[in-house]
Design an enzyme around this catalytic site. Structure first.
Site, PDB file in Angstrom:
ATOM      1  N   ASP A 130      47.834 -45.350  50.521  1.00  0.00           N
ATOM      2  CA  ASP A 130      47.984 -45.386  51.962  1.00  0.00           C
ATOM      3  C   ASP A 130      49.485 -45.456  52.276  1.00  0.00           C
ATOM      4  O   ASP A 130      50.319 -45.728  51.418  1.00  0.00           O
ATOM      5  CB  ASP A 130      47.205 -46.573  52.563  1.00  0.00           C
ATOM      6  CG  ASP A 130      46.921 -46.368  54.041  1.00  0.00           C
ATOM      7  OD1 ASP A 130      46.054 -47.051  54.582  1.00  0.00           O
ATOM      8  OD2 ASP A 130      47.569 -45.480  54.650  1.00  0.00           O
TER       9      ASP A 130
HETATM   10  C1  GLC Z   1      47.448 -45.389  58.129  1.00  0.00           C
HETATM   11  C2  GLC Z   1      46.033 -45.806  57.787  1.00  0.00           C
HETATM   12  C3  GLC Z   1      45.277 -44.771  57.023  1.00  0.00           C
HETATM   13  C4  GLC Z   1      45.738 -43.399  57.465  1.00  0.00           C
HETATM   14  C5  GLC Z   1      47.170 -43.241  57.008  1.00  0.00           C
HETATM   15  C6  GLC Z   1      47.763 -41.892  57.429  1.00  0.00           C
HETATM   16  O1  GLC Z   1      48.320 -46.475  58.040  1.00  0.00           O
HETATM   17  O2  GLC Z   1      45.857 -47.047  57.120  1.00  0.00           O
HETATM   18  O3  GLC Z   1      43.885 -45.001  57.273  1.00  0.00           O
HETATM   19  O4  GLC Z   1      44.922 -42.399  56.885  1.00  0.00           O
HETATM   20  O5  GLC Z   1      48.006 -44.278  57.472  1.00  0.00           O
HETATM   21  O6  GLC Z   1      47.860 -41.833  58.814  1.00  0.00           O
END
Ligand code: GLC
Length: 747
Positions: A284
């Site tokens: 993430d």
């Molecule tokens: C965010 C979220 C994740 C998302 C990623 C890209 O912080 O935790 O669910 O897919 O970043 O946007």
């Protein structure tokens, strides 16, 4: 003659395309190995990079970014929403980079791209795999037109705490329901064939335990026993892998002291060796780098070492892999074999997607907001909405009545879309007011509050006047979209602002009040529940929430949802869930003494010593699986086909369901099982089956469930999957708190 020739050519093309998709693994692996053998170390490291770009980049792309792609130093992009940029970056990759390896373009397309469906917690309330599949298929068709072939969904974090902002994106509290919906989401996103231009590879997230954050505080610590991990949190991810999800995403949180992006046991032992996953795992957003503040990595290089050795394939937005992989190789802290394996997983997915043959997006942007998409979004909003209260059958409203529409969310196109809807366009939203207008409803609209957190009472008198001059009040309130979602946990989950105050003022008029809630979580209603006659939970219902609400309150459609999460009386009860343990001192209702009834000076041991709260007791406001309809069902004659279950003999559990009301209706028949005694304690109930039935008035149906021994197995704290001989209880009913019971045993 020509037609036959054309037909044969088409047939060959179709077979070739299918062949690619189902081609034998060894042929695919040969392609992966051949490609890998031609790549430099720089190119290999490049594939491990997911570069974030702001979706607000206007005009020309930076030359440095284009050069990085030209040099093969980037494997995928996130948030490139300008199609010219998508096309230009892909052209550079496939025409100018050393081995012409295509890019994958990713985006958070969670519950719709342009046509927005209800938030995932709402869709979980539909208990309907087709709803999940429709939403993800429509999302893939619309998003892939813009070059997005990878979505960061479905989010599969089991959530038992409504304070957590991301419960809005979750499949709710139950692993059985979540796992069923997961399969549908993955199939919808990925379509019939990964190399179809409208296929978007799924990304099961967030692996693992994100929803167990202490206190419902986002990003916070998760402490999960091995039994809970395997029985509660892992099943939806196993379902995603079994459904062919090509990617997973690691979570921000630590689990038992190990941050997810550095957790080798989960990323390699469980995911690869036990689940047999052969796609790739992305971290993430900067969660690799966040192992430093977690206190798990000393610096970025150490974070890279920990993640690579854990088995993380691709790093989102932080640059630990880009900066330190070479050093780590030189120092022998990771091996080229490891790097090759991590890169091979990514190449395998790109080959399965057909990106080498068809790297460019297929623009079908004329299908955005297609009528069929909007119709499915409306149906999803109806299937997701949960009728929680309907005193004196105030709903459905007969159209002759004069309605006072009041509240801060009756006409807010963006708010009703909910969280994670970057690309949804409010101008296409149909609000309740839009729907009342276009259906010539006899209504008068006075907001009373201009947004959900509004504390101003300046317009209360106007709202009360409109209420007095009506037959029924429809109050549409809840939470603005920003009050749930990532980083948006709330400790107090009442209606925000002065909504409760306004409802109480309206109640003084004596007119019936229908409360319609748009929110990203269950809302504690204790302060106003007795002031309203009906409560309809629509979650954030999406683009077509207005027409759905119109049809439901006027009886054209029946709200069909059932709660996918336990609905608390107060936040102080949380975490709260139906599949809890019995404890050594389960509640004895007749012994419970409510706090205000305790005699003054009562002797300490005079009260029932069981697990409860002196003030709010021991029950939720509404249980998991709960929801009302517009008719009445009677369940009778639960029967088991045998009093014993064995390895070779499944048992059938049957019930007769009768619609004893005056109108056609739908119910979700639910099967729960209790393993009375186990080598570790077992939940008082576990959902093991459900079926949606629609019956005409006076129609009867026998609903049958089949239970096998495998359905009863569970993991103990030594991660051993088994089931002991002994007694089992079974209930079939309308929710997790009721049902007609029966018994059987495993001999
Ligand atoms: C965010 C979220 C994740 C998302 C990623 C890209 O912080 O935790 O669910 O897919 O970043 O946007």
């Amino acid at each position: 003659m020509k037609k036959i020739y054309v037909f044969i050519c088409m047939l060959v093309c179709v077979l070739m395309a299918c062949k690619k998709e189902q081609q034998p693994t060894n042929e695919l692996e040969t392609e992966v190995s051949e490609l890998l053998s031609k790549m430099t170390l720089d190119e290999k490291i490049g594939q491990l990079n997911l570069r974030g770009t702001s979706s607000r980049v206007k005009g020309q792309l930076p030359d440095s970014l284009k050069q990085a792609v030209r040099d093969g130093k980037i494997g995928a992009f996130l948030n490139v929403t300008n199609t010219e940029h998508v096309d230009e970056l892909q052209r550079i990759a496939v025409e100018e980079s050393p081995n012409k390896i295509p890019l994958i373009f990713a985006r958070d397309v969670i519950h719709g791209y342009k046509t927005i469906f209800p938030i995932p917690l709402g869709m979980a309330a539909s208990w309907d795999a087709q709803v999940a599949k429709n939403s993800s298929r429509v999302a893939a068709i619309e998003a892939s037109s813009f070059g997005i072939r990878w979505t960061f969904a479905p989010m599969l974090d089991i959530a038992r705490d409504s304070r957590w902002g991301r419960i809005a994106e979750s499949p709710g509290e139950d692993p059985f329901l979540a796992s069923n919906l997961t399969k549908a989401y993955v199939e919808g996103f990925q379509g019939d064939s990964l190399n179809d231009p409208t296929s978007m590879i799924a990304c099961a997230k967030h692996f693992i335990g994100y929803g167990a954050a202490i206190g419902g505080r986002d990003y916070n610590t998760a402490i999960i026993s091995d039994a809970q991990l395997h029985n509660i949190y892992l099943p939806p991810f196993k379902s995603a892998v079994d459904a062919g999800s090509q990617t997973l995403m690691t979570s921000f949180n630590e689990m038992n002291g190990i941050p997810a992006s550095g957790d080798r046991r989960m990323l390699t032992t469980v995911l690869r060796e036990e689940f047999g996953f052969d796609g790739f795992v992305v971290s993430d957003w900067e969660s690799v780098e966040e192992m430093i503040p977690h206190g798990f990595a000393t610096d970025l290089k150490h974070a890279a070492e920990l993640s690579l050795n854990a088995g993380l394939n691709m790093e989102m937005t932080s640059k630990a892999f880009e900066k330190y992989t070479k050093n780590l190789l030189k120092e022998g802290k990771i091996t080229e074999t490891q790097i090759n394996s991590l890169v091979a997983d990514i190449l395998r997915v790109k080959l399965r997607m057909g990106l080498f043959e068809k790297p460019y997006r297929v623009d079908k942007s004329d299908n955005l907001y297609a009528d069929a998409h909007l119709q499915m979004a409306k149906e999803a909003a109806i299937e997701s909405s949960v009728l929680l209260k309907n005193k004196n059958n105030v709903l459905p409203i007969t159209t002759r009545k004069k309605i006072a529409v009041i509240g801060p969310l009756a006409d807010k196109p963006r708010e009703q879309l909910g969280t994670w809807t970057f690309d949804g366009d409010g101008t296409y939203t149909k609000t309740p007011i839009n729907a009342f207008q276009s259906n010539n409803v006899n209504y008068n609209f006075v907001e009373g509050l201009s947004y959900s957190r509004d504390k101003s009472t300046k317009d209360f008198s106007k709202a009360v006047a409109a209420a007095k001059n009506s037959d029924v009040i429809v109050f549409i309130g809840g939470e603005e979209a920003i009050l749930s979602g990532e980083a948006h946990s709330r400790a107090n989950i009442n209606l925000p602002g002065a909504q409760e105050q306004l409802i109480k003022e309206l109640a003084k008029t004596g007119k019936p009040i229908v409360l319609i809630i748009m929110a990203g979580r269950p809302i504690t209603l204790g302060n106003i529940l007795k002031d309203v006659d009906a409560v309809l939970m629509t979650w954030h219902p999406g683009t077509m929430g207005g027409p759905a609400i119109h049809d439901m309150i006027f009886g054209i459609a029946e709200p069909k949802g059932r709660l996918p999460v336990t609905w608390p009386k107060v936040a102080g009860q949380l975490p709260l869930f139906y599949n809890h343990k019995n404890t050594g001192r389960p509640v004895i209702p007749e012994e419970f003494v409510q706090m205000d009834s305790i005699p003054i000076g009562a002797w300490q041991s005079s009260l029932g010593n069981t697990t409860h709260y002196l003030d709010v007791g021991y029950l939720p406001q509404y249980p998991f699986g709960y929801g009302l309809g517009y008719t009445k069902f009677v369940y009778s004659k639960t029967a088991v086909s045998s009093s014993t279950i064995t390895k070779n003999n499944d048992i059938m559990v049957k019930v007769i369901v009768t619609n004893v009301g005056e109108r056609k209706g739908t119910d979700i028949v639910q099967l729960y099982v209790q393993d009375v005694v186990g080598r570790i304690t077992r939940p008082v109930r576990e959902l093991k089956g459900y079926q949606k039935v629609t019956l005409e008035p006076n129609e009867q149906k026998e609903v049958t469930f089949t239970l096998s021994l495998d359905d009863l197995k569970y993991y103990d704290n030594q991660e051993k999957l088994n089931v002991e001989k002994g007694e089992f209880k079974v209930w079939i009913g309308q929710n997790s708190a009721v049902g007609i019971s029966a018994k059987f045993s495993y001999e």
